[in-house]
Write a protein that holds these residues in place. Structure first.
Motif, PDB file in Angstrom:
ATOM      1  N   GLN A  55      41.457  19.231 -43.326  1.00 49.94           N
ATOM      2  CA  GLN A  55      42.178  19.463 -44.469  1.00 49.94           C
ATOM      3  C   GLN A  55      41.945  21.026 -44.630  1.00 49.94           C
ATOM      4  O   GLN A  55      40.809  21.800 -44.868  1.00 49.94           O
ATOM      5  CB  GLN A  55      42.008  18.636 -45.484  1.00 49.94           C
ATOM      6  CG  GLN A  55      42.648  19.288 -46.881  1.00 49.94           C
ATOM      7  CD  GLN A  55      42.788  18.115 -47.933  1.00 49.94           C
ATOM      8  OE1 GLN A  55      43.434  16.961 -47.554  1.00 49.94           O
ATOM      9  NE2 GLN A  55      42.481  18.370 -48.991  1.00 49.94           N
ATOM     10  N   TYR A  58      16.475  16.982 -40.322  1.00 46.44           N
ATOM     11  CA  TYR A  58      15.323  16.519 -40.897  1.00 46.44           C
ATOM     12  C   TYR A  58      15.245  14.927 -41.238  1.00 46.44           C
ATOM     13  O   TYR A  58      15.812  14.335 -41.833  1.00 46.44           O
ATOM     14  CB  TYR A  58      15.143  17.080 -42.241  1.00 46.44           C
ATOM     15  CG  TYR A  58      14.002  16.597 -42.917  1.00 46.44           C
ATOM     16  CD1 TYR A  58      12.633  17.118 -42.487  1.00 46.44           C
ATOM     17  CD2 TYR A  58      14.089  16.042 -44.228  1.00 46.44           C
ATOM     18  CE1 TYR A  58      11.383  16.462 -43.457  1.00 46.44           C
ATOM     19  CE2 TYR A  58      13.044  15.527 -44.932  1.00 46.44           C
ATOM     20  CZ  TYR A  58      11.665  16.085 -44.513  1.00 46.44           C
ATOM     21  OH  TYR A  58      10.397  15.391 -45.232  1.00 46.44           O
ATOM     22  N   TYR A 118      13.704  12.096 -42.602  1.00 47.77           N
ATOM     23  CA  TYR A 118      13.004  11.981 -43.842  1.00 47.77           C
ATOM     24  C   TYR A 118      12.288  10.829 -44.149  1.00 47.77           C
ATOM     25  O   TYR A 118      11.375  10.565 -44.966  1.00 47.77           O
ATOM     26  CB  TYR A 118      13.887  12.408 -45.127  1.00 47.77           C
ATOM     27  CG  TYR A 118      15.097  11.464 -45.393  1.00 47.77           C
ATOM     28  CD1 TYR A 118      16.346  11.795 -44.743  1.00 47.77           C
ATOM     29  CD2 TYR A 118      14.925  10.139 -45.863  1.00 47.77           C
ATOM     30  CE1 TYR A 118      17.388  11.042 -44.854  1.00 47.77           C
ATOM     31  CE2 TYR A 118      16.017   9.459 -46.111  1.00 47.77           C
ATOM     32  CZ  TYR A 118      17.213   9.812 -45.616  1.00 47.77           C
ATOM     33  OH  TYR A 118      18.434   9.222 -45.690  1.00 47.77           O
ATOM     34  N   PRO A 122      16.588   7.622 -40.547  1.00 45.70           N
ATOM     35  CA  PRO A 122      17.630   8.252 -40.971  1.00 45.70           C
ATOM     36  C   PRO A 122      17.206   9.754 -41.172  1.00 45.70           C
ATOM     37  O   PRO A 122      16.024  10.143 -41.400  1.00 45.70           O
ATOM     38  CB  PRO A 122      17.626   7.595 -42.372  1.00 45.70           C
ATOM     39  CG  PRO A 122      16.327   7.081 -42.588  1.00 45.70           C
ATOM     40  CD  PRO A 122      15.930   6.745 -41.293  1.00 45.70           C
ATOM     41  N   ILE A 125      26.877  20.158 -43.153  1.00 50.10           N
ATOM     42  CA  ILE A 125      25.874  19.347 -43.607  1.00 50.10           C
ATOM     43  C   ILE A 125      26.179  17.700 -43.002  1.00 50.10           C
ATOM     44  O   ILE A 125      27.282  17.424 -42.874  1.00 50.10           O
ATOM     45  CB  ILE A 125      25.748  19.360 -45.026  1.00 50.10           C
ATOM     46  CG1 ILE A 125      27.172  18.675 -45.738  1.00 50.10           C
ATOM     47  CG2 ILE A 125      25.242  20.513 -45.765  1.00 50.10           C
ATOM     48  CD1 ILE A 125      26.677  18.529 -46.979  1.00 50.10           C
ATOM     49  N   ALA A 126      24.807  17.008 -42.913  1.00 49.64           N
ATOM     50  CA  ALA A 126      25.274  15.677 -42.043  1.00 49.64           C
ATOM     51  C   ALA A 126      24.224  14.772 -42.562  1.00 49.64           C
ATOM     52  O   ALA A 126      23.300  15.332 -43.059  1.00 49.64           O
ATOM     53  CB  ALA A 126      25.357  15.899 -40.624  1.00 49.64           C
ATOM     54  N   THR A 127      24.516  13.785 -42.402  1.00 47.61           N
ATOM     55  CA  THR A 127      23.524  12.569 -42.350  1.00 47.61           C
ATOM     56  C   THR A 127      23.803  11.516 -41.459  1.00 47.61           C
ATOM     57  O   THR A 127      24.720  11.281 -40.935  1.00 47.61           O
ATOM     58  CB  THR A 127      23.446  11.982 -43.934  1.00 47.61           C
ATOM     59  OG1 THR A 127      22.421  10.980 -43.979  1.00 47.61           O
ATOM     60  CG2 THR A 127      24.585  11.245 -44.166  1.00 47.61           C
ATOM     61  N   VAL A 161      27.657  11.295 -40.002  1.00 44.69           N
ATOM     62  CA  VAL A 161      28.722  11.655 -41.156  1.00 44.69           C
ATOM     63  C   VAL A 161      28.489  13.294 -41.156  1.00 44.69           C
ATOM     64  O   VAL A 161      27.372  13.498 -41.518  1.00 44.69           O
ATOM     65  CB  VAL A 161      28.787  10.856 -42.092  1.00 44.69           C
ATOM     66  CG1 VAL A 161      29.827  11.194 -43.121  1.00 44.69           C
ATOM     67  CG2 VAL A 161      29.077   9.516 -41.945  1.00 44.69           C
ATOM     68  N   ARG A 162      29.243  13.948 -40.923  1.00 43.28           N
ATOM     69  CA  ARG A 162      29.337  15.280 -40.896  1.00 43.28           C
ATOM     70  C   ARG A 162      30.329  15.874 -41.545  1.00 43.28           C
ATOM     71  O   ARG A 162      31.580  15.721 -41.398  1.00 43.28           O
ATOM     72  CB  ARG A 162      29.265  15.898 -39.609  1.00 43.28           C
ATOM     73  CG  ARG A 162      29.179  17.416 -39.466  1.00 43.28           C
ATOM     74  CD  ARG A 162      29.313  17.796 -38.048  1.00 43.28           C
ATOM     75  NE  ARG A 162      28.244  17.008 -37.067  1.00 43.28           N
ATOM     76  CZ  ARG A 162      28.382  16.952 -35.794  1.00 43.28           C
ATOM     77  NH1 ARG A 162      29.405  17.748 -35.199  1.00 43.28           N
ATOM     78  NH2 ARG A 162      27.744  16.353 -34.907  1.00 43.28           N
ATOM     79  N   TYR A 163      30.135  16.778 -42.599  1.00 47.88           N
ATOM     80  CA  TYR A 163      30.962  17.768 -43.485  1.00 47.88           C
ATOM     81  C   TYR A 163      31.093  19.145 -42.799  1.00 47.88           C
ATOM     82  O   TYR A 163      29.863  19.543 -42.997  1.00 47.88           O
ATOM     83  CB  TYR A 163      31.009  17.565 -44.875  1.00 47.88           C
ATOM     84  CG  TYR A 163      31.836  18.486 -45.622  1.00 47.88           C
ATOM     85  CD1 TYR A 163      33.385  18.240 -45.611  1.00 47.88           C
ATOM     86  CD2 TYR A 163      31.288  19.480 -46.297  1.00 47.88           C
ATOM     87  CE1 TYR A 163      34.167  19.237 -46.204  1.00 47.88           C
ATOM     88  CE2 TYR A 163      32.100  20.754 -46.874  1.00 47.88           C
ATOM     89  CZ  TYR A 163      33.628  20.279 -46.865  1.00 47.88           C
ATOM     90  OH  TYR A 163      34.376  21.087 -47.281  1.00 47.88           O
ATOM     91  N   HIS A 178      32.459  22.708 -43.379  1.00 49.11           N
ATOM     92  CA  HIS A 178      33.255  23.608 -44.593  1.00 49.11           C
ATOM     93  C   HIS A 178      33.729  24.998 -43.868  1.00 49.11           C
ATOM     94  O   HIS A 178      32.822  25.792 -43.488  1.00 49.11           O
ATOM     95  CB  HIS A 178      32.477  23.769 -45.779  1.00 49.11           C
ATOM     96  CG  HIS A 178      33.085  24.425 -46.836  1.00 49.11           C
ATOM     97  ND1 HIS A 178      34.122  23.886 -47.590  1.00 49.11           N
ATOM     98  CD2 HIS A 178      33.132  25.864 -47.202  1.00 49.11           C
ATOM     99  CE1 HIS A 178      34.602  24.583 -48.383  1.00 49.11           C
ATOM    100  NE2 HIS A 178      33.952  25.750 -48.020  1.00 49.11           N
ATOM    101  N   SER A 204      38.551  22.698 -43.170  1.00 52.15           N
ATOM    102  CA  SER A 204      37.317  21.783 -43.390  1.00 52.15           C
ATOM    103  C   SER A 204      37.567  20.515 -42.974  1.00 52.15           C
ATOM    104  O   SER A 204      38.714  19.911 -42.846  1.00 52.15           O
ATOM    105  CB  SER A 204      36.798  21.881 -44.851  1.00 52.15           C
ATOM    106  OG  SER A 204      36.633  23.008 -45.250  1.00 52.15           O
ATOM    107  N   LEU A 249      35.874  16.254 -42.283  1.00 56.01           N
ATOM    108  CA  LEU A 249      34.920  15.346 -42.657  1.00 56.01           C
ATOM    109  C   LEU A 249      34.911  14.431 -41.250  1.00 56.01           C
ATOM    110  O   LEU A 249      35.907  13.803 -40.734  1.00 56.01           O
ATOM    111  CB  LEU A 249      35.036  14.306 -43.816  1.00 56.01           C
ATOM    112  CG  LEU A 249      33.935  13.442 -44.012  1.00 56.01           C
ATOM    113  CD1 LEU A 249      32.647  14.177 -44.667  1.00 56.01           C
ATOM    114  CD2 LEU A 249      34.547  12.530 -45.351  1.00 56.01           C
TER     115      LEU A 249
END
Lengths: 358, 448
Positions: free
Chosen positions: A133, A227, A229, A237, A284-286, A301-303, A305, A336, A338
Motif C-alpha cells: 500500500q 532474535y 527469544y 520463535p 520488522i518481522a516475526t 510475517v514481515r512488515y 515500511h 509499505s 505486509l
C-alpha cells in the motif's frame, strides 16, 4: 529363460551389495573387538584399510563408528594431532554427529568440544505473498473535487534465503541470526479516484471514476537480525528487525479504466509510470523455525515500511496517456507492505578445530 | 506470544497510519500543473484570463432542459495552482466567445462576457429564421452575478415582406480601452432570403465604463465573409484585430489575411493584407501585443496551400504597431517537419496543424499554441497540443507536442507573472469534452 537370467542378475547384485555391507560391518565389529581388547596399535591399519576399501565401501554410520574408534585410539595413544584430524573427518562425515556424555569417554567429549560442530550458515528458498500500500507524501492531482484512495492488492514474492547464526560471547545457543534474502517481489496496489462532475438536469450528482491497479516488479534484498527469544526445539520463535533495499525492474505499470455516469466509459488502458529505481525500507518481522530434515521450515510475517520515495514530483505528468487520457497524475508516495512468507533453509557445516579451546 | 502480539500491533498500526487517501496529504510544492475540469455534460473551453490570485476560465456547455437543450456559459475561477475556487457559475441562453475581467489594481470587480444568444424556432416559413442569433453581453460583479440586464445586439425590426429574414448578430472578442471602456468586435449577416450565403460583415461597438452601449459601427470593407481572430486590442484611440477574408463568399476553404486598424468610431486607417493575390487558406486565430508596445503584435493561425483541409501549418507573423504586416516576418510550423528543421517551408506540410492562440512572453518572444493531427509517425491520438516558443523574430526556441488518445484543443494561452505559460483548452475523450488548464514553466516543462 529370460526370466531366469533376470533373477540371476538380481540375486548377483543383491549378494554383491550384501557382501560389501557385511564386509564393512565386519570391519566395524572387528575394530570394536580389537579396541575392547586394548590392542590399540593394530587399530590404525585396520580402520584405515576398512575406510579406504573400494570393494567393501562403508556407509556413513559405519564410517562414523570407525572414525570414532580411531579418534579414541589416537587419544589413548597420546597422539593429539591425529586425534584432531580424525575427529575432523568424523564431523565432516556426519555434520549432525552428537556426543553422548553419559556413555562417551570424557577425553572424547573434551576433544569434541574443541571443534566447531554447529552449522555456520543456512541457505534455502522462500515463497510468499505480500499486500502493498502506498503511503502518500504529497498529493498531485489532475482533477478537482476528487476523493482518491489507494487500496492494497496481493503480490507474490520468491527467491533465495540465507541465515548466518551468530554466537555472542559464551551464550550456549544461537539467539541471534543474521538473515538475508534475494527476492523477486511483485508489489501491487489499487487506486480509485472519484470525481464529482456536478449535478445533472435532474439534480443528480454525476461522477467520473478511475479504477486502476499498479504493478511493480522489484528485486529486493532484505537484511535482518533475528532474535530467537524462546529456545523451543519445536518452533524456535523469533522477532527480527532490519532494512531492505529494492531495485525496480522496468517501470510501474498502471492498468486503469475510467467510468463516467451518463457518458461512455473509457476502455481499459495499460501504461508505464516512471518510478524511482531504488527503494529503501525498514522492516520488522516475526516468525518460527521448525527443524525439518537437514534444515528448517521457516514461516515469517514481515512488515516493510517504505523510507524512500518511489515516485517523484518531477515525473508526475510524464506519461501523457495517463494524464491526458485518464486524468491521472502521479502523487509522491512511499511503498509499505505486509508479507507472509514460507521458506526452507538447509544447514551448511564447516567443522574445524577452535583455536581458543585446548 | 507477547512479542508476536506486540509485533502484530505495531505492523497494523503502521499500515493504518500510512496515508492512503491522496486528498489527505499535503499538495506537492510545485508551480506547474495540469488540471481537468469536468461538468455534468460536455464542456468546451472558450477563453482564459489572468485575475488577481489566479485564473478565470470561460467555457460552454449544452444541457438538456424540458425535452430540449439549453446553451450555458460556465465561468469559474482557479488559484495559481489550478485548484478551482467556488462553483461553476452558469449563465443560461448564451454561448460565450470571449470575456474580460474588470480589475482595479489588485481587486477583481467583475467580468464582461460576450457571446451568442440563439433562438431556435423550427415552425417558421423562412429557413433562415429557424435559428436567429443575437450578440449578448453580460456584465458580472465580483460575485459572478449579473449586475444588469443583458445587452443584446439583435434585429428588433418586425418581419415583413420588405424584411422577410431577421439579421443575425454574432459575438466576438472583447477588450478594454485605457480609460476602462469596453470595445466588442462582432459580425452580422443581413436579413436577406438567401441568408446562408450572405457575407458575414464586421461590426464594432463600445460600452461606457458603466457598461451602457455608447457607439456602434459596421465595417462593410469588402462584401465578403470575415472570420475574426479571437482578440481585439485598443491603444491610443485605435483598434486593431486580425481577420480572414473568404475568397468565395460563404465558403471558408480559401481565404487571405487582413489586419484592420481603425480609429475608434471612425474609418480604417490601415488594412494590411497577406495572401490576397494567391490561393490558400490563411486563417488567423489570435493576435496579441508584443511584450513591448513598440514591437507591435504577433499573429498566429493556420496556413494551408491546399484547401481541402487535409494538411496545414501553423503560421506566425508580426504586425507593426501601426497595423502593417512586417514583410518577411512570417514563419511556418509543421507538427512533424518543424522537429527536424528550424525553418519550415510554408507550402510543405506533412499533417494538419492549426494555430489557435498566442501570447507574448516577457523575454520578447511569443508562445504559440495549436493542434497537430496524430499520424502513425507522431502523436498520441486524435489532435494533440502543438506548442511553440519563438523569439522576437519568430525563430524556434523550443517546440513540444502533448496530448492523449482524444482531441486536445487549446482555446487560449497567457503568461503568468513569473514567466510560466498557462494554456487552457478542451480535452475530448469518447465524445465527452472537459476543460483543461495547464501551467508549464518558461521552458515548456511540467516538472517543477
Amino acid at each position: 529363460m529370460k526370466k531366469f537370467y533376470l533373477i540371476l542378475i538380481f540375486v548377483a547384485l543383491a549378494w554383491g551389495a550384501s557382501a560389501q555391507t557385511t564386509s564393512c560391518a565386519q570391519s566395524v565389529r572387528l575394530a570394536q573387538s580389537v579396541y575392547d581388547q586394548g590392542r590399540l596399535h593394530e587399530l590404525e591399519d585396520l580402520i584405515n584399510k576398512a575406510l579406504s576399501s573400494t570393494s567393501a565401501a562403508c556407509g556413513q554410520a559405519e564410517q562414523v563408528s570407525l572414525l570414532k574408534l580411531l579418534t579414541l585410539t589416537y587419544i589413548y595413544l597420546e597422539e593429539p594431532g591425529k586425534a584432531d584430524e580424525t575427529m575432523l573427518k568424523l564431523l565432516q562425515t556426519d555434520n549432525y554427529f552428537k556426543i553422548n556424555e553419559a556413555v562417551d569417554p570424557a577425553e572424547f567429549v573434551a576433544l569434541y568440544r574443541t571443534f566447531r560442530t554447529k552449522e555456520i550458515y543456512r541457505i534455502g528458498a522462500a515463497l510468499g505473498v505480500n499486500a502493498s500500500q502506498p503511503n502518500v507524501v504529497n498529493t498531485i492531482s489532475a482533477v478537482n473535487d476528487a476523493s482518491s484512495k489507494y487500496k492494497y492488492a496481493i503480490g507474490i514474492q520468491f527467491g533465495a534465503s540465507a541465515d548466518v547464526p551468530l554466537r555472542l560471547g559464551k551464550i550456549k545457543h544461537y539467539k541471534l541470526t543474521l538473515h538475508g534474502e534475494l527476492l523477486y517481489t511483485q508489489h501491487k496496489f489499487e487506486l480509485e479516484q472519484k470525481v464529482s462532475r456536478g449535478l445533472n438536469a435532474d439534480n443528480v450528482e454525476l461522477f467520473q471514476t478511475l479504477q486502476g491497479v499498479e504493478s511493480q516488479n522489484w528485486l529486493t534484498m532484505p537484511i535482518s537480525l533475528q532474535y530467537n527469544y524462546l529456545q523451543n526445539e519445536k518452533l524456535n520463535p523469533y522477532i527480527a528487525g532490519g532494512f531492505s533495499v529494492g531495485y525496480l525492474m522496468g517501470n510501474g505499470t498502471l492498468k486503469s479504466e475510467r467510468f463516467r455516469d451518463e457518458a461512455a466509459a473509457l476502455p481499459e488502458t495499460s501504461f508505464d509510470l516512471t518510478r524511482e529505481k531504488i527503494n529503501l525500507s525498514a522492516l520488522i518481522a516475526t516468525g518460527i523455525k521448525t527443524k525439518a530434515g537437514g534444515g528448517y521450515v521457516v514461516l515469517e510475517v514481515r512488515y516493510s515500511h517504505g523510507l524512500s520515495r518511489i515516485s517523484s514530483s518531477e515525473t508526475a505528468f510524464e506519461n501523457q496517456q495517463a494524464t491526458w487520457g485518464q486524468y491521472y497524475a502521479d502523487p509522491v508516495f512511499k511503498l509499505s507492505s505486509l508479507a507472509i512468507q514460507g521458506s526452507y533453509i538447509i544447514n551448511m557445516f564447516n567443522p574445524k578445530k577452535l583455536r581458543n579451546r585446548s | 506470544m507477547k512479542k508476536i502480539t506486540t509485533f502484530i500491533l505495531i505492523a497494523t498500526a503502521f499500515l493504518l497510519t500510512t496515508c492512503k487517501n491522496l486528498d489527505n496529504a499535503d499538495p506537492a510544492p510545485r508551480n506547474t500543473f495540469l488540471k481537468f475540469y469536468e461538468g455534468p455534460y460536455s464542456m468546451t473551453a472558450a477563453a482564459i484570463e489572468k485575475i488577481p490570485g489566479g485564473f478565470a476560465v470561460l467555457a460552454n456547455m449544452v444541457s438538456p432542459s424540458n425535452n430540449s437543450t439549453i446553451n450555458q456559459t460556465i465561468l469559474f475561477e482557479t488559484d495559481e495552482i489550478g485548484i478551482r475556487i467556488g462553483d461553476y457559475h452558469k449563465y443560461d441562453n448564451i454561448t460565450a466567445k470571449s470575456f474580460k475581467p474588470l480589475i482595479n489594481g489588485e481587486t477583481l470587480n467583475g467580468f464582461i462576457i460576450v457571446g451568442d444568444s440563439i433562438i431556435i424556432n423550427p415552425n417558421v416559413d423562412q429557413a433562415a429564421n429557424v435559428s436567429i442569433s443575437s450578440m449578448a453581453v453580460l456584465v458580472l460583479n465580483d460575485d459572478f452575478a449579473e449586475t444588469r440586464d443583458r445587452l443584446y445586439i439583435t434585429d428588433k425590426q418586425d418581419l415583413s415582406i420588405n424584411h422577410p429574414v431577421k439579421d443575425d448578430y454574432f459575438g466576438g472578442p472583447v477588450n478594454l480601452t485605457e480609460n476602462g471602456e469596453a470595445i466588442v468586435l462582432g459580425t452580422f449577416k443581413r436579413g436577406i432570403v438567401n441568408q446562408q450565403n450572405a457575407p458575414e460583415e464586421q461590426m464594432l461597438f463600445g460600452l461606457t465604463q458603466s457598461r451602457d452601449s455608447s457607439w456602434f459601427k459596421t465595417y462593410p470593407l469588402l462584401a465578403n465573409t470575415y472570420s475574426n481572430a479571437k482578440s481585439i486590442h485598443a491603444s491610443d484611440g485605435n483598434i486593431i484585430w486580425a481577420t480572414a477574408i473568404a475568397d468565395v463568399q460563404g465558403d471558408f476553404t480559401s481565404s487571405y489575411l487582413a489586419i484592420p486598424f481603425v480609429q475608434e468610431q471612425s474609418v480604417p486607417i490601415n488594412f494590411s493584407q497577406a495572401g490576397e493575390t494567391s490561393t490558400q487558406l490563411f486563417l488567423p486565430s489570435d493576435i496579441q501585443p508584443a511584450s513591448s508596445p513598440a514591437f507591435g503584435y504577433g499573429v498566429v493561425g493556420t496556413y494551408s496551400q491546399i484547401t481541402d483541409g487535409s494538411k496545414g501549418n501553423i503560421f506566425f507573423l508580426r504586425v507593426a504597431a501601426n497595423g502593417t504586416i512586417i514583410p518577411g516576418s512570417d514563419r511556418y510550423f509543421d507538427g512533424i517537419g518543424s522537429f527536424n528543421t528550424a525553418t519550415q517551408n510554408k507550402d510543405n506540410s506533412e499533417i494538419l496543424d492549426e494555430g489557435k492562440a498566442i501570447t507574448a512572453t516577457s523575454d520578447g518572444g511569443f508562445v504559440l499554441v495549436g493542434t497537430m493531427t496524430t499520424t502513425p509517425q507522431k502523436g498520441n491520438g486524435g489532435k494533440d497540443l502543438f506548442i511553440i516558443k519563438v523569439n522576437a523574430i519568430g525563430d524556434i526556441v523550443w517546440i513540444k507536442t502533448m496530448g492523449g488518445t482524444g482531441d486536445d484543443d487549446p482555446a487560449g494561452v497567457t503568461e503568468a507573472s513569473n514567466g510560466d505559460i498557462i494554456v487552457c483548452g478542451t480535452n475530448t475523450l469518447s465524445g465527452y469534452a472537459s476543460v483543461f488548464l495547464m501551467r508549464m514553466d518558461k521552458n515548456g516543462e511540467l516538472t517543477n
